[in-house]
Design a protein around this motif. Structure first.
Motif, mmCIF file in Angstrom:
data_model
loop_
_atom_site.group_PDB
_atom_site.id
_atom_site.type_symbol
_atom_site.label_atom_id
_atom_site.label_comp_id
_atom_site.label_asym_id
_atom_site.label_seq_id
_atom_site.Cartn_x
_atom_site.Cartn_y
_atom_site.Cartn_z
ATOM 1 N N SER A 1 0.826 -1.215 0.000
ATOM 2 C CA SER A 1 0.000 0.000 0.000
ATOM 3 C C SER A 1 0.861 1.266 0.000
ATOM 4 N N TYR B 1 -7.399 -1.278 0.769
ATOM 5 C CA TYR B 1 -7.113 -2.452 1.597
ATOM 6 C C TYR B 1 -7.924 -2.459 2.893
ATOM 7 N N TRP C 1 -11.126 -4.198 2.401
ATOM 8 C CA TRP C 1 -10.938 -5.659 2.315
ATOM 9 C C TRP C 1 -10.798 -6.264 3.708
ATOM 10 N N THR C 2 -10.155 -5.493 4.603
ATOM 11 C CA THR C 2 -9.729 -6.026 5.902
ATOM 12 C C THR C 2 -10.820 -5.905 6.961
ATOM 13 N N ARG D 1 -2.243 -10.881 -5.708
ATOM 14 C CA ARG D 1 -3.357 -10.880 -4.746
ATOM 15 C C ARG D 1 -3.330 -12.071 -3.796
ATOM 16 N N PHE E 1 -2.268 -11.606 -0.061
ATOM 17 C CA PHE E 1 -3.086 -10.963 0.973
ATOM 18 C C PHE E 1 -3.410 -11.981 2.069
ATOM 19 N N ALA F 1 -7.617 -12.577 -0.589
ATOM 20 C CA ALA F 1 -8.203 -11.332 -1.122
ATOM 21 C C ALA F 1 -9.634 -11.598 -1.572
#
Ligand SMILES: N[C@@H](CCC(=O)N[C@@H](CS)C(=O)NCC(=O)O)C(=O)O
Length: 217
Positions: free
Chosen positions: A12, A168, A171-172, A206, A209, A213
């Motif tokens: 990031s 992100y 996503w998290t 990806r 992750f 992801a």
């Protein structure tokens, strides 16, 4: 000698700087941080081994915000990322700190925790990070009411960080659907060609992750 960016496309903080470089079509050489010798090269430049790191001739610049400030001074382009007006620049830097400290830092807490051995996980710290993200999303939702970009009326340093960090963070620890201004801003950032390019270049990674992801964006 061209600018050299020691970076990884999936990171990031690296995307934050890539957005700035792509905004101004600034030529640079990517020193991809994959493998031991690339990491040794990074450690020789910056023993903290945090990335990205920019090398411009005999100057080495670390910290994503400082790299963008450096580019704005020494390799400027059509997109002025730090306003000349000092008061507006202060607002840009304040928002840059907001995205770094209250979106990215708690988001990374989740990620680092997933990478720890099971017995060393910090459930209390992760819960605190979740509460910080929820508070930050709520504040940002009000902030973005009637706004296109985070500070002033132009795309700036603050948006360079906001783009990957909100990407992100959602996503998290998903952004509540009720925070419509934050979702609209995240979509605007995804549509910005500089960030869309960074997201596309990171697609092959990806699987890095932690926890997997999501199949979107
Ligand atoms: N404060 C630094 C943070 C950079 C950072 O945390 N980068 C991550 C990649 S996104 C990193 O270096 N991770 C490696 C590590 O934590 O050892 C900045 O703004 O550039």
């Amino acid at each position: 000698m061209p600018l050299q960016l020691h970076a990884h496309p999936f990171s990031s903080y690296c995307q934050k700087v890539l957005v700035a470089l792509y905004e101004n079509q600034t030529p640079f050489e990517m020193r991809l941080l994959e493998g031991e010798s690339a990491m040794r090269e990074l450690a020789a430049l910056w023993p903290m081994k945090r990335f990205p790191v920019l090398v411009d001739g005999d100057r080495t610049i670390f910290e994503a915000s400082c790299i963008i400030e450096y580019l704005d001074i020494h390799h400027p382009g059509a997109t002025k990322l730090v306003p000349v007006d000092r008061d507006l620049a202060l607002e840009v830097r304040m928002l840059d700190r907001f995205f770094d400290n209250y979106i990215s830092t708690p988001q990374q807490k989740f990620i680092f925790d997933r990478l720890r051995p099971e017995a060393a996980r910090d459930a209390h710290g992760v819960a605190e990070a979740g509460r910080m993200l929820d508070t930050a999303y709520a504040w940002l939702d009000q902030r973005m009411q009637g706004r296109e970009w985070a500070a002033g009326d132009r795309f700036s340093l603050a948006d360079c960080g906001a783009a990957p960090f909100l990407f992100y963070a959602d996503w998290t620890h998903p952004i509540d659907a009720g925070f419509e201004n934050v979702h609209a801003y995240r979509q605007r950032l995804l549509a910005r060609p500089s960030f869309a390019r960074a997201v596309d270049e990171a697609r092959p990674y990806r699987n890095y992750f932690p926890g997997g992801a999501p199949d979107r964006d």
